[in-house]
Design an enzyme around this catalytic site. Sequence first.
Site, PDB file in Angstrom:
ATOM      1  N   THR A 111      65.416  51.885  88.001  1.00  0.00           N
ATOM      2  CA  THR A 111      66.003  51.823  89.344  1.00  0.00           C
ATOM      3  C   THR A 111      67.292  52.640  89.428  1.00  0.00           C
ATOM      4  O   THR A 111      67.977  52.836  88.412  1.00  0.00           O
ATOM      5  CB  THR A 111      66.310  50.345  89.686  1.00  0.00           C
ATOM      6  N   ASP A 112      67.670  53.023  90.644  1.00  0.00           N
ATOM      7  CA  ASP A 112      68.950  53.722  90.838  1.00  0.00           C
ATOM      8  C   ASP A 112      70.132  52.764  90.718  1.00  0.00           C
ATOM      9  O   ASP A 112      71.283  53.201  90.620  1.00  0.00           O
ATOM     10  CB  ASP A 112      68.982  54.442  92.197  1.00  0.00           C
ATOM     11  N   GLU A 113      69.852  51.436  90.714  1.00  0.00           N
ATOM     12  CA  GLU A 113      70.965  50.472  90.665  1.00  0.00           C
ATOM     13  C   GLU A 113      71.745  50.553  89.356  1.00  0.00           C
ATOM     14  O   GLU A 113      72.873  50.071  89.282  1.00  0.00           O
ATOM     15  CB  GLU A 113      70.446  49.040  90.875  1.00  0.00           C
ATOM     16  N   TYR A 156      70.976  41.955  87.602  1.00  0.00           N
ATOM     17  CA  TYR A 156      69.703  42.706  87.638  1.00  0.00           C
ATOM     18  C   TYR A 156      69.921  44.136  87.152  1.00  0.00           C
ATOM     19  O   TYR A 156      69.206  44.628  86.269  1.00  0.00           O
ATOM     20  CB  TYR A 156      69.131  42.718  89.064  1.00  0.00           C
ATOM     21  N   LYS A 211      68.410  46.105  83.827  1.00  0.00           N
ATOM     22  CA  LYS A 211      67.603  47.331  83.887  1.00  0.00           C
ATOM     23  C   LYS A 211      68.301  48.451  83.099  1.00  0.00           C
ATOM     24  O   LYS A 211      67.645  49.225  82.400  1.00  0.00           O
ATOM     25  CB  LYS A 211      67.385  47.775  85.337  1.00  0.00           C
ATOM     26  N   PRO A 246      77.688  38.712  96.417  1.00  0.00           N
ATOM     27  CA  PRO A 246      78.766  39.069  95.479  1.00  0.00           C
ATOM     28  C   PRO A 246      78.425  40.372  94.750  1.00  0.00           C
ATOM     29  O   PRO A 246      77.263  40.592  94.391  1.00  0.00           O
ATOM     30  CB  PRO A 246      78.787  37.904  94.488  1.00  0.00           C
TER      31      PRO A 246
HETATM   32  P1  NAD Z   1      57.849  42.998  91.863  1.00  0.00           P
HETATM   33  O1  NAD Z   1      58.893  41.956  91.719  1.00  0.00           O
HETATM   34  O2  NAD Z   1      57.107  43.127  93.140  1.00  0.00           O
HETATM   35  O3  NAD Z   1      56.755  42.820  90.720  1.00  0.00           O
HETATM   36  C1  NAD Z   1      57.075  42.595  89.378  1.00  0.00           C
HETATM   37  C2  NAD Z   1      55.786  42.314  88.628  1.00  0.00           C
HETATM   38  O4  NAD Z   1      56.110  42.062  87.247  1.00  0.00           O
HETATM   39  C3  NAD Z   1      55.043  41.060  89.149  1.00  0.00           C
HETATM   40  O5  NAD Z   1      53.669  41.332  89.257  1.00  0.00           O
HETATM   41  C4  NAD Z   1      55.314  40.022  88.060  1.00  0.00           C
HETATM   42  O6  NAD Z   1      54.279  39.058  87.932  1.00  0.00           O
HETATM   43  C5  NAD Z   1      55.429  40.897  86.813  1.00  0.00           C
HETATM   44  N1  NAD Z   1      56.231  40.236  85.768  1.00  0.00           N
HETATM   45  C6  NAD Z   1      57.460  39.683  85.905  1.00  0.00           C
HETATM   46  N2  NAD Z   1      57.854  39.143  84.731  1.00  0.00           N
HETATM   47  C7  NAD Z   1      56.857  39.390  83.845  1.00  0.00           C
HETATM   48  C8  NAD Z   1      56.680  39.080  82.464  1.00  0.00           C
HETATM   49  N3  NAD Z   1      57.608  38.401  81.775  1.00  0.00           N
HETATM   50  N4  NAD Z   1      55.544  39.493  81.857  1.00  0.00           N
HETATM   51  C9  NAD Z   1      54.598  40.186  82.543  1.00  0.00           C
HETATM   52  N5  NAD Z   1      54.701  40.472  83.863  1.00  0.00           N
HETATM   53  C10 NAD Z   1      55.819  40.091  84.502  1.00  0.00           C
HETATM   54  O7  NAD Z   1      58.543  44.379  91.463  1.00  0.00           O
HETATM   55  P2  NAD Z   1      58.501  45.812  92.148  1.00  0.00           P
HETATM   56  O8  NAD Z   1      59.410  45.813  93.302  1.00  0.00           O
HETATM   57  O9  NAD Z   1      57.094  46.231  92.283  1.00  0.00           O
HETATM   58  O10 NAD Z   1      59.195  46.686  90.995  1.00  0.00           O
HETATM   59  C11 NAD Z   1      58.447  47.191  89.899  1.00  0.00           C
HETATM   60  C12 NAD Z   1      59.374  47.954  88.971  1.00  0.00           C
HETATM   61  O11 NAD Z   1      59.988  49.020  89.694  1.00  0.00           O
HETATM   62  C13 NAD Z   1      60.513  47.104  88.415  1.00  0.00           C
HETATM   63  O12 NAD Z   1      60.737  47.480  87.078  1.00  0.00           O
HETATM   64  C14 NAD Z   1      61.711  47.465  89.275  1.00  0.00           C
HETATM   65  O13 NAD Z   1      62.912  47.322  88.563  1.00  0.00           O
HETATM   66  C15 NAD Z   1      61.411  48.920  89.588  1.00  0.00           C
HETATM   67  N6  NAD Z   1      61.958  49.404  90.877  1.00  0.00           N
HETATM   68  C16 NAD Z   1      61.745  48.718  92.030  1.00  0.00           C
HETATM   69  C17 NAD Z   1      62.226  49.224  93.237  1.00  0.00           C
HETATM   70  C18 NAD Z   1      62.007  48.527  94.550  1.00  0.00           C
HETATM   71  O14 NAD Z   1      62.617  48.918  95.563  1.00  0.00           O
HETATM   72  N7  NAD Z   1      61.165  47.510  94.630  1.00  0.00           N
HETATM   73  C19 NAD Z   1      62.946  50.428  93.231  1.00  0.00           C
HETATM   74  C20 NAD Z   1      63.169  51.084  92.018  1.00  0.00           C
HETATM   75  C21 NAD Z   1      62.650  50.561  90.849  1.00  0.00           C
HETATM   76  O1  DAU Z   2      67.622  50.569  94.733  1.00  0.00           O
HETATM   77  C1  DAU Z   2      66.463  50.077  94.112  1.00  0.00           C
HETATM   78  C2  DAU Z   2      66.453  48.579  94.185  1.00  0.00           C
HETATM   79  O2  DAU Z   2      66.229  48.237  95.540  1.00  0.00           O
HETATM   80  C3  DAU Z   2      65.419  47.931  93.281  1.00  0.00           C
HETATM   81  O3  DAU Z   2      65.716  48.224  91.953  1.00  0.00           O
HETATM   82  C4  DAU Z   2      65.404  46.418  93.489  1.00  0.00           C
HETATM   83  O4  DAU Z   2      64.380  45.829  92.723  1.00  0.00           O
HETATM   84  C5  DAU Z   2      65.172  46.129  94.952  1.00  0.00           C
HETATM   85  O5  DAU Z   2      65.262  44.737  95.164  1.00  0.00           O
HETATM   86  C6  DAU Z   2      66.191  46.862  95.832  1.00  0.00           C
HETATM   87  O6  DAU Z   2      67.512  46.285  95.692  1.00  0.00           O
HETATM   88  P1  DAU Z   2      68.464  45.987  96.951  1.00  0.00           P
HETATM   89  O7  DAU Z   2      69.401  44.924  96.569  1.00  0.00           O
HETATM   90  O8  DAU Z   2      69.021  47.239  97.509  1.00  0.00           O
HETATM   91  O9  DAU Z   2      67.325  45.449  97.988  1.00  0.00           O
HETATM   92  P2  DAU Z   2      67.314  44.227  99.023  1.00  0.00           P
HETATM   93  O10 DAU Z   2      66.081  44.378  99.844  1.00  0.00           O
HETATM   94  O11 DAU Z   2      67.559  42.936  98.360  1.00  0.00           O
HETATM   95  O12 DAU Z   2      68.584  44.552  99.955  1.00  0.00           O
HETATM   96  C7  DAU Z   2      68.678  45.759 100.682  1.00  0.00           C
HETATM   97  C8  DAU Z   2      70.001  45.742 101.436  1.00  0.00           C
HETATM   98  O13 DAU Z   2      69.937  44.742 102.467  1.00  0.00           O
HETATM   99  C9  DAU Z   2      71.202  45.369 100.577  1.00  0.00           C
HETATM  100  O14 DAU Z   2      72.343  46.064 101.031  1.00  0.00           O
HETATM  101  C10 DAU Z   2      71.380  43.871 100.849  1.00  0.00           C
HETATM  102  C11 DAU Z   2      70.932  43.728 102.293  1.00  0.00           C
HETATM  103  N1  DAU Z   2      70.312  42.427 102.640  1.00  0.00           N
HETATM  104  C12 DAU Z   2      69.279  41.983 101.896  1.00  0.00           C
HETATM  105  C13 DAU Z   2      68.654  40.782 102.178  1.00  0.00           C
HETATM  106  C14 DAU Z   2      67.511  40.284 101.325  1.00  0.00           C
HETATM  107  C15 DAU Z   2      70.772  41.713 103.753  1.00  0.00           C
HETATM  108  O15 DAU Z   2      71.702  42.124 104.461  1.00  0.00           O
HETATM  109  N2  DAU Z   2      70.154  40.508 104.046  1.00  0.00           N
HETATM  110  C16 DAU Z   2      69.126  40.010 103.292  1.00  0.00           C
HETATM  111  O16 DAU Z   2      68.627  38.887 103.605  1.00  0.00           O
END
Ligand code: NAD
Ligand code: DAU
Length: 374
Positions: free
Chosen positions: A132-134, A157, A161, A289
């Site tokens: 992730t970019d985080e 988180y 990562k 936070p």
């Molecule tokens: P998600 O939370 O939708 O899915 C995670 C999956 O991992 C689920 O199917 C869960 O069952 C499985 N999992 C969790 N713990 C496990 C364990 N201990 N053993 C086996 N399986 C397990 O996640 P996502 O949003 O699809 O993200 C997938 C990957 O991409 C992650 O590594 C995340 O950090 C990365 N990523 C996500 C985003 C985003 O915006 N969602 C952006 C950048 C990177």
């Molecule tokens: O940047 C990549 C990441 O993006 C991934 O690695 C993470 O897995 C994914 O969860 C996401 O992280 P964010 O924290 O950016 O996503 P989230 O959807 O939780 O929040 C997006 C923005 O919206 C953030 O600034 C927080 C805000 N937010 C989020 C929620 C859930 C709100 O204002 N209200 C909310 O209820």
Amino acid sequence: MNKNILIVGGAGFIGSHLIRLFVNKYPDYNIVNLDALTYAGNLENLRDIENAKNYTFVKTDILNTDLLGQAFDKYKISHVIHLAAETHVDRSIDDPLAFVKTNVVGTVNLLNTALQKWYNNLDQHLFYHISTDEVYGTLGEEGLFTEETAYAPNSPYAASKASSDHFVRAYKETYNLPVIVSNCSNNYGPNQFPEKLIPLFINNILDKKPLPVYGDGNYTRDWLYVLDHALAIDTVFHKGEVGETYNIGGFNEWKNLNLIHLLCKIMDKKLNQSKRESEKLITFIKDRPGHDRRYAIDANKIKTELGWTPTVTFEQGLTETVQWYLDNTEWLKNVTSGEYQSYYKDMYNNRTKGGLSKGQEKLPQEQTQSTTTQ
Ligand code: NAD
Ligand code: DAU
């Protein structure tokens, strides 16, 4: 060339889109989906391809090293794409240790298993880690995250990562394991669990519940349609150079409030509601936070070196996403019953009522198991 690919975390949001893409596009590859099916994993996401000849599902936790080894042997795994993780920032603030276990220890377990099984012919294999970019922390008003930006994670988180990325790199340097890492910005699209901003707000608009905006709402994210991320992973997997890192982003920065207004507009139109009906639900609540102010990715390396660019505009992707949730109310109902209700109460009720004041931020859940070595 025939490949036996272990896609780890394939029942989640991004993983399920990646699996569908690979199963349909590469009939000669055997795709093994290994997933523990946590609250975020959902086999409903893959119903349309579950009987495909080149697809197998294995329910396994990456914390179980015996079962991991058995899966590598049984399916003669040649390549790994690792997406399994705990992924929600707010949950990581509550329970950091769960993130250390899956994201750090789980990743090291996978690296160890791959190394053991592939040791005699490492150059014929690939361990591709999805990150992730985080990990880069936060930006000010200017600038972009490049592959050279120093890691500065701010949430548990992001720290977990970042740690997993460092282990992946170390396994290349120390043991010569062929690895690639990509770091992507915020994804959106169908099948995303409604704890993340966009699906949570769609669900709340449907239920006529408040739309909880953290802080002043002027936080910026760089949004990418999930299928474009899957296509980027496909590109990196086939054309990326071992040992390299690739940033993936949408060239698409939005302040949360602007995004929320656009989403409300699309929802009003789709639901045939009067203009500004959904906007009335916007409610400002206590901030997250350690909330990162701005993320924005410089994705020029993957664009110029590997030829990938996003294909879907934000308005188009968001409209399709809204339509998917409207067409799949059963899916939404199933994932928002049970545990989700108590999650929602814990996460939002406290904040809506003003939450804790500065200096009294929420502490992590009490640790139930000792992690110290005697
Ligand atoms: P998600 O939370 O939708 O899915 C995670 C999956 O991992 C689920 O199917 C869960 O069952 C499985 N999992 C969790 N713990 C496990 C364990 N201990 N053993 C086996 N399986 C397990 O996640 P996502 O949003 O699809 O993200 C997938 C990957 O991409 C992650 O590594 C995340 O950090 C990365 N990523 C996500 C985003 C985003 O915006 N969602 C952006 C950048 C990177
Ligand atoms: O940047 C990549 C990441 O993006 C991934 O690695 C993470 O897995 C994914 O969860 C996401 O992280 P964010 O924290 O950016 O996503 P989230 O959807 O939780 O929040 C997006 C923005 O919206 C953030 O600034 C927080 C805000 N937010 C989020 C929620 C859930 C709100 O204002 N209200 C909310 O209820």
